[in-house]
Design an enzyme around this catalytic site. Structure first.
Site, PDB file in Angstrom:
ATOM      1  N   LYS A 116       0.833  -1.206   0.000  1.00 15.50           N
ATOM      2  CA  LYS A 116       0.000   0.000   0.000  1.00 15.50           C
ATOM      3  C   LYS A 116       0.870   1.259   0.000  1.00 15.50           C
ATOM      4  O   LYS A 116       0.492   2.282  -0.576  1.00 15.50           O
ATOM      5  CB  LYS A 116      -0.921  -0.009   1.221  1.00 15.50           C
ATOM      6  CG  LYS A 116      -1.776  -1.280   1.362  1.00 15.50           C
ATOM      7  CD  LYS A 116      -2.732  -1.464   0.202  1.00 15.50           C
ATOM      8  CE  LYS A 116      -3.479  -2.765   0.290  1.00 15.50           C
ATOM      9  NZ  LYS A 116      -2.847  -3.820  -0.534  1.00 15.50           N
ATOM     10  N   HIS A 234     -15.694  -6.256   6.405  1.00  9.51           N
ATOM     11  CA  HIS A 234     -14.772  -6.055   5.290  1.00  9.51           C
ATOM     12  C   HIS A 234     -14.935  -7.102   4.207  1.00  9.51           C
ATOM     13  O   HIS A 234     -14.070  -7.253   3.347  1.00  9.51           O
ATOM     14  CB  HIS A 234     -13.315  -6.030   5.774  1.00  9.51           C
ATOM     15  CG  HIS A 234     -13.057  -4.959   6.779  1.00  9.51           C
ATOM     16  ND1 HIS A 234     -13.164  -3.626   6.476  1.00  9.51           N
ATOM     17  CD2 HIS A 234     -12.750  -5.021   8.082  1.00  9.51           C
ATOM     18  CE1 HIS A 234     -12.903  -2.915   7.557  1.00  9.51           C
ATOM     19  NE2 HIS A 234     -12.663  -3.730   8.549  1.00  9.51           N
ATOM     20  N   ARG A 291      -6.249  -8.293 -10.248  1.00  5.01           N
ATOM     21  CA  ARG A 291      -6.890  -9.568 -10.613  1.00  5.01           C
ATOM     22  C   ARG A 291      -8.282  -9.274 -11.155  1.00  5.01           C
ATOM     23  O   ARG A 291      -8.775  -8.153 -11.006  1.00  5.01           O
ATOM     24  CB  ARG A 291      -7.006 -10.446  -9.363  1.00  5.01           C
ATOM     25  CG  ARG A 291      -7.983  -9.856  -8.362  1.00  5.01           C
ATOM     26  CD  ARG A 291      -8.194 -10.680  -7.113  1.00  5.01           C
ATOM     27  NE  ARG A 291      -9.289 -10.142  -6.330  1.00  5.01           N
ATOM     28  CZ  ARG A 291      -9.158  -9.181  -5.412  1.00  5.01           C
ATOM     29  NH1 ARG A 291      -7.971  -8.675  -5.164  1.00  5.01           N
ATOM     30  NH2 ARG A 291     -10.191  -8.705  -4.747  1.00  5.01           N
TER      31      ARG A 291
HETATM   32  C1  MV4 Z   1     -10.312   3.705   5.596  1.00  4.79           C
HETATM   33  C2  MV4 Z   1     -11.533   4.072   6.189  1.00  4.79           C
HETATM   34  C3  MV4 Z   1     -11.658   5.396   6.656  1.00  4.79           C
HETATM   35  N1  MV4 Z   1     -10.616   6.253   6.560  1.00  4.79           N
HETATM   36  N2  MV4 Z   1      -9.304   4.590   5.505  1.00  4.79           N
HETATM   37  C4  MV4 Z   1     -11.310  -0.941   5.094  1.00  4.79           C
HETATM   38  C5  MV4 Z   1     -10.517  -2.013   4.411  1.00  4.79           C
HETATM   39  C6  MV4 Z   1      -9.641  -1.331   3.470  1.00  4.79           C
HETATM   40  N3  MV4 Z   1     -10.105  -1.599   2.112  1.00  4.79           N
HETATM   41  C7  MV4 Z   1      -9.718   0.134   3.792  1.00  4.79           C
HETATM   42  N4  MV4 Z   1     -10.812   0.308   4.701  1.00  4.79           N
HETATM   43  C8  MV4 Z   1     -11.096   1.535   5.197  1.00  4.79           C
HETATM   44  N5  MV4 Z   1     -10.117   2.460   5.119  1.00  4.79           N
HETATM   45  C9  MV4 Z   1      -9.466   5.834   5.979  1.00  4.79           C
HETATM   46  N6  MV4 Z   1      -8.438   6.727   5.909  1.00  4.79           N
HETATM   47  C10 MV4 Z   1     -12.563   3.126   6.268  1.00  4.79           C
HETATM   48  C11 MV4 Z   1     -12.325   1.868   5.787  1.00  4.79           C
HETATM   49  C12 MV4 Z   1     -13.417   0.906   5.877  1.00  4.79           C
HETATM   50  C13 MV4 Z   1     -13.961   0.390   4.725  1.00  4.79           C
HETATM   51  C14 MV4 Z   1     -13.489   0.803   3.475  1.00  4.79           C
HETATM   52  C15 MV4 Z   1     -14.080   0.237   2.352  1.00  4.79           C
HETATM   53  C16 MV4 Z   1     -15.106  -0.693   2.477  1.00  4.79           C
HETATM   54  C17 MV4 Z   1     -15.552  -1.084   3.702  1.00  4.79           C
HETATM   55  C18 MV4 Z   1     -14.991  -0.549   4.858  1.00  4.79           C
HETATM   56  C19 MV4 Z   1     -15.453  -0.945   6.106  1.00  4.79           C
HETATM   57  C20 MV4 Z   1     -14.868  -0.415   7.220  1.00  4.79           C
HETATM   58  C21 MV4 Z   1     -13.846   0.526   7.109  1.00  4.79           C
END
Ligand code: MV4
Length: 510
Positions: A116, A234, A291
């Protein structure tokens, strides 16, 4: 074009790829573990090779065993599907070194996007907006200074993480030290890499991702976005295209940025650029998936493209057969991930024998399935059984079509999450498109009237079936029809076969 392709995967995606091979006149080679001997992908492939025990590390994750099957079957190319080795740069490299075309991006593109922080460093160079924060791991004192600068709350994330693993929300300076130490030790344990970086926290974000496709001649296009905010822990549950909050202007901006990401990574084949979208519809690069994704069917519906066909063509060296301006989106598609999980028992896996399977079909309904009546769902793998996709000319029609299909769907012998989708699609917030990553958690805290309402109906139908097979019995509340009155020579009015069948299907008795 390849004459024979090995699919290094199982379940519904293996069946999906085998179908594409069949349509393209390509012979398909399946691989299977001990517990998958009778799986649908083995039954549908032209050839099948046993690769080992159920444990994934001794079968579907075992690079040497996959390559050995490719050699023995004389395959020319290998499709990894999703999950398993699909984003493993070592595997992509090993395929190439062994003389097999890997149907996917280069190992270099995978490596660039697998971390990342490396991805964020490349995005910074490419002028792609990402969530404010650091592009690399920081020591605690630098982390504290940057947190003050971007403002709390902040999110600590593992550079090698993904899917919510290795994340820590920090709401005040007092919490930072312990959160930092915990995030680092979890990252070291989970990924063997303790690099942790920091981002400004985006409250109630949406997860919107952009499908891109590149060829091996430097061309990259975007194929529309997918709304993936309906998630539980998630794990995506339901996805749709287009996103209810993306208009043409936002789509173009997001798509052009996604193409810039692809070009910065010298990307070719299918890829997805994930964005976090805040409540003001600002979007920020989150990560890139190198992918084909589970949810690719919704993009196929709205673009009219077959992304697996396109993957094979691109991997065989063809140029993209279209320009960006040729891509027109039409209609709306919504996908439900049908899992062997028990919604009444915390969604625990529900493996076992499928004793009855009644599947939906009809206009605008697509089912990508890896199950069949009489198959035993193994406990060893991800419980995804099938994807049910509804397509319509607009979102409302897609919702109602999918609801209709969900009421036709019956899987007997195991538990599934089918009832969850009836709740989601009937929810007013969902229907209004008011979905963010907290939507499903909010829905699941509301009382479900699904089971309460359905049980009496099912009981009544059961009674009706009983009554229709026992001429003397009359249904509660039904007046006894005198023989003369119904002009039927004394027998009760016959139940039509349609009604009889419908009732039997509704209670899964057929
Ligand atoms: C975040 C966020 C809020 N702020 N980053 C969750 C897994 C990964 N894909 C990144 N995720 C998140 N990153 C910041 N700076 C909230 C989440 C998040 C989330 C993001 C996408 C889809 C579902 C989620 C569920 C919980 C938190």
């Amino acid at each position: 074009m390849f004459k024979r392709v090995l699919i290094a995967n199982r379940g519904e995606i293996a069946v999906r790829i085998i179908r594409a091979c069949r349509e393209m006149g390509i012979e398909s080679v399946a691989v299977y573990s001990d517990v998958d001997r009778k799986s649908l992908h083995v039954r549908k492939a032209d050839y099948a090779y046993h690769i080992g025990p159920a444990t994934a590390s001794e079968s579907y994750l075992n690079i040497e065993k996959i390559l050995d099957a490719a050699r023995r079957s004389q395959a020319e190319a290998i499709h990894p599907g999703y999950g398993f080795l699909s984003e493993n740069a070592h595997f992509a490299r090993a395929c190439a070194d062994a003389g097999f075309k890997f149907i996917g991006p280069s190992p270099e593109s995978m490596n660039m996007m697998g971390s990342k922080t490396r991805a964020r460093q490349n995005m910074k160079r490419a002028g792609v907006p990402f969530v404010p924060g650091s592009e690399r791991g920081l020591e605690l004192d630098a982390m504290e200074r940057l947190a003050e600068q971007i403002g709390y709350p902040v999110m600590l994330k593992a550079a090698a993480g993904g899917g919510g693993k290795g994340m820590r929300l920090v709401t005040s300076p007092a919490e930072l030290h312990s959160a930092y130490e915990n995030a680092r030790s979890e990252a070291q344990r989970s990924f063997g890499d303790n690099e942790v970086y920091i981002e400004k926290f985006i409250a109630n974000p949406r997860h919107v991702e952009m499908q891109i496709f590149g060829d091996e001649h430097g061309n990259v296009v975007y194929l529309g976005e997918r709304e993936c905010s309906v998630q539980r822990r998630h794990q995506k549950v339901l996805e749709e295209s287009p996103s209810p909050i993306v208009d043409d202007h936002m789509r173009r901006r997001m798509g052009e940025i996604a193409v810039r990401v692809g070009k910065a990574a010298n990307y070719y084949n299918a890829g997805t650029v994930e964005f976090l979208v805040d409540q003001h519809r600002n979007f920020y690069f989150l990560e890139m998936n190198t992918r084909l994704q589970v949810e690719h069917p919704v993009t196929e519906f709205v673009t009219g493209l077959d992304l697996v066909h396109l993957q094979m063509k691109i991997a065989s060296g063809e140029k993209l057969p279209f320009q960006q301006e040729d891509i027109k989106l039409r209609g709306h598609a919504i996908e439900c991930r049908i899992y062997a999980e028990d919604p009444d028992n915390n969604y625990f896996p529900s493996p076992g024998l499928i004793t009855r399977l009644i599947s939906p079909s009809g206009p605008g309904v697509r089912r990508d399935s890896g199950m069949y009546e009489g198959w035993t769902v193994p406990i060893e793998y991800d419980p995804l059984l099938a994807k049910l996709v509804g397509y319509g000319e607009d979102r409302e029609q897609a919702i109602h079509r999918l609801l209709r299909a969900l009421y036709e769907y019956f899987v007997g012998g195991i538990k599934t999450n089918i009832s969850l989708f009836r709740r989601i699609l009937k929810d007013p917030e969902f229907q209004a498109g008011k979905i963010d990553t907290g939507f499903l958690d909010r829905l699941l805290t509301k009382p479900s009237n699904e089971t309460d309402v359905r049980r009496p109906i099912i009981a009544a139908i059961g009674a009706a079936i009983f009554a229709s097979t026992e001429p003397k019995a009359t249904l509660p509340g039904e007046t006894t029809t005198s023989a003369a009155a119904n002009g039927n020579g004394g027998a009760p009015a016959p139940v039509s076969n349609w009604r009889r069948t419908a009732r039997a299907e509704a209670v899964g008795e057929r």
